[in-house]
Design a protein around this motif. Structure first.
Motif, PDB file in Angstrom:
ATOM      1  N   GLY A   1       0.511  -1.711  -0.541  1.00 17.00           N
ATOM      2  CA  GLY A   1      -0.033   0.149   0.122  1.00 17.00           C
ATOM      3  C   GLY A   1       0.733   0.835   0.317  1.00 17.00           C
ATOM      4  N   LEU A   2       2.004   1.539  -0.017  1.00 12.70           N
ATOM      5  CA  LEU A   2       2.893   2.626  -0.469  1.00 12.70           C
ATOM      6  C   LEU A   2       3.171   2.754  -1.595  1.00 12.70           C
ATOM      7  N   GLU A   3       2.806   4.235  -1.620  1.00 15.98           N
ATOM      8  CA  GLU A   3       2.789   4.890  -3.026  1.00 15.98           C
ATOM      9  C   GLU A   3       4.341   5.024  -3.229  1.00 15.98           C
ATOM     10  N   VAL A   4       5.210   4.239  -4.631  1.00 11.69           N
ATOM     11  CA  VAL A   4       6.454   4.090  -5.037  1.00 11.69           C
ATOM     12  C   VAL A   4       6.579   5.054  -6.119  1.00 11.69           C
ATOM     13  N   VAL A   5       7.856   6.050  -5.735  1.00 12.50           N
ATOM     14  CA  VAL A   5       8.205   6.927  -6.975  1.00 12.50           C
ATOM     15  C   VAL A   5       9.335   6.160  -7.408  1.00 12.50           C
ATOM     16  N   PHE A   6       9.600   6.485  -8.399  1.00 13.85           N
ATOM     17  CA  PHE A   6      10.942   6.450  -9.808  1.00 13.85           C
ATOM     18  C   PHE A   6      11.863   7.910  -9.825  1.00 13.85           C
ATOM     19  N   ALA A   7      12.613   8.048  -9.115  1.00  9.48           N
ATOM     20  CA  ALA A   7      14.138   9.162  -9.747  1.00  9.48           C
ATOM     21  C   ALA A   7      14.514   8.325 -10.691  1.00  9.48           C
ATOM     22  N   ILE A   8      14.899   8.949 -11.915  1.00 12.47           N
ATOM     23  CA  ILE A   8      15.895   7.991 -13.168  1.00 12.47           C
ATOM     24  C   ILE A   8      16.383   9.328 -13.654  1.00 12.47           C
ATOM     25  N   ASN A   9      17.228   9.147 -14.680  1.00 10.34           N
ATOM     26  CA  ASN A   9      17.769   9.492 -15.677  1.00 10.34           C
ATOM     27  C   ASN A   9      17.316   9.319 -17.054  1.00 10.34           C
ATOM     28  N   SER A  10      17.544  10.267 -17.889  1.00  6.28           N
ATOM     29  CA  SER A  10      16.671  10.283 -19.086  1.00  6.28           C
ATOM     30  C   SER A  10      16.830   9.215 -20.108  1.00  6.28           C
ATOM     31  N   GLU A  11      18.544   8.253 -19.981  1.00  7.24           N
ATOM     32  CA  GLU A  11      18.985   6.697 -20.774  1.00  7.24           C
ATOM     33  C   GLU A  11      17.564   5.861 -19.887  1.00  7.24           C
ATOM     34  N   THR A  12      17.278   6.288 -19.058  1.00  5.51           N
ATOM     35  CA  THR A  12      16.758   5.378 -18.158  1.00  5.51           C
ATOM     36  C   THR A  12      14.791   5.461 -18.266  1.00  5.51           C
ATOM     37  N   GLU A  13      14.447   6.045 -18.763  1.00  2.00           N
ATOM     38  CA  GLU A  13      13.202   6.044 -18.952  1.00  2.00           C
ATOM     39  C   GLU A  13      13.009   6.226 -20.311  1.00  2.00           C
ATOM     40  N   LEU A  14      13.511   6.029 -21.756  1.00  2.38           N
ATOM     41  CA  LEU A  14      13.276   5.378 -22.960  1.00  2.38           C
ATOM     42  C   LEU A  14      13.478   3.836 -22.569  1.00  2.38           C
ATOM     43  N   PHE A  15      14.512   4.094 -20.885  1.00  2.00           N
ATOM     44  CA  PHE A  15      14.023   1.648 -21.341  1.00  2.00           C
ATOM     45  C   PHE A  15      12.617   0.941 -19.789  1.00  2.00           C
ATOM     46  N   ILE A  16      12.399   2.394 -19.899  1.00  2.00           N
ATOM     47  CA  ILE A  16      11.412   1.570 -18.600  1.00  2.00           C
ATOM     48  C   ILE A  16      10.059   1.843 -19.576  1.00  2.00           C
ATOM     49  N   GLN A  17       9.509   2.699 -20.447  1.00  2.00           N
ATOM     50  CA  GLN A  17       8.869   3.079 -22.018  1.00  2.00           C
ATOM     51  C   GLN A  17       8.606   1.814 -22.282  1.00  2.00           C
ATOM     52  N   ASN A  18       9.658   1.089 -22.719  1.00  2.00           N
ATOM     53  CA  ASN A  18       9.211  -0.614 -23.366  1.00  2.00           C
ATOM     54  C   ASN A  18       9.167  -1.629 -22.510  1.00  2.00           C
ATOM     55  N   ARG A  19       8.925  -1.074 -20.865  1.00  2.00           N
ATOM     56  CA  ARG A  19       8.482  -2.329 -19.664  1.00  2.00           C
ATOM     57  C   ARG A  19       6.824  -2.160 -19.636  1.00  2.00           C
ATOM     58  N   GLU A  20       6.462  -3.350 -19.790  1.00  2.00           N
ATOM     59  CA  GLU A  20       4.769  -3.427 -19.415  1.00  2.00           C
ATOM     60  C   GLU A  20       4.892  -3.378 -18.280  1.00  2.00           C
ATOM     61  N   SER A  21       5.881  -4.323 -17.264  1.00  2.00           N
ATOM     62  CA  SER A  21       5.629  -4.128 -15.981  1.00  2.00           C
ATOM     63  C   SER A  21       6.233  -2.999 -15.138  1.00  2.00           C
ATOM     64  N   PHE A  22       6.299  -2.140 -15.600  1.00  2.00           N
ATOM     65  CA  PHE A  22       6.615  -0.215 -14.743  1.00  2.00           C
ATOM     66  C   PHE A  22       5.194   0.502 -15.118  1.00  2.00           C
ATOM     67  N   ASN A  23       5.104   0.378 -13.648  1.00  2.00           N
ATOM     68  CA  ASN A  23       3.579   0.706 -13.098  1.00  2.00           C
ATOM     69  C   ASN A  23       3.773   1.828 -12.092  1.00  2.00           C
ATOM     70  N   TYR A  24       4.648   2.483 -12.293  1.00  2.00           N
ATOM     71  CA  TYR A  24       5.315   3.447 -11.469  1.00  2.00           C
ATOM     72  C   TYR A  24       5.477   5.022 -11.827  1.00  2.00           C
ATOM     73  N   SER A  25       4.831   5.844 -11.080  1.00  2.00           N
ATOM     74  CA  SER A  25       5.040   7.204 -11.117  1.00  2.00           C
ATOM     75  C   SER A  25       6.309   7.199 -11.312  1.00  2.00           C
TER      76      SER A  25
END
Length: 120
Positions: free
Chosen positions: A39-63
């Motif tokens: 029940g905790l809110e999960v937030v990621f702080a990432i760089n722009s290269e990481t953003e490209l990676f997570i945008q292609n992952r269906e399992s990434f459902n976090y802000s």
């Protein structure tokens, strides 16, 4: 220090990419899944290269927030703002590129704003 995780958030500071690989973020995603289940809110702080990676992952459902200026004063200011605005109880730092001065700054921030700092 008294700390309650009820209605709280967990901030992950992690990167992935061509040079870093994806092991760090995959580990953090597994942890994030468990925090979210509790029940905790999960937030990621990432760089722009990481953003490209997570945008292609269906399992990434976090802000997430994209942080620029890797391991700089600008990055630390951005991360501080995220931690404070999300009222984070925990901040998890995962990556070999976070040097000793960065980790020391995180420890100081943790003491100032009353959150648990975890280094993986």
């Amino acid at each position: 220090m008294s700390l309650s995780l009820d209605h709280s958030s967990v901030v992950f500071r992690v990167d992935a990419g061509k040079n870093i690989g994806v092991g760090h973020i995959m580990r953090c995603m597994a942890l994030a899944h468990e925090f979210a289940r509790k029940g905790l809110e999960v937030v990621f702080a990432i760089n722009s290269e990481t953003e490209l990676f997570i945008q292609n992952r269906e399992s990434f459902n976090y802000s997430y927030y994209v942080i620029e200026g890797q391991a700089s004063e600008i990055e630390m200011r951005s991360l501080r703002g995220i931690i404070q605005s999300k009222k984070a109880s925990v901040c998890i730092l995962d990556g070999y590129h976070f040097d000793e001065p960065y980790r020391c700054e995180m420890k100081s921030l943790a003491q100032e704003t009353n959150f648990i700092f975890v280094l993986l």
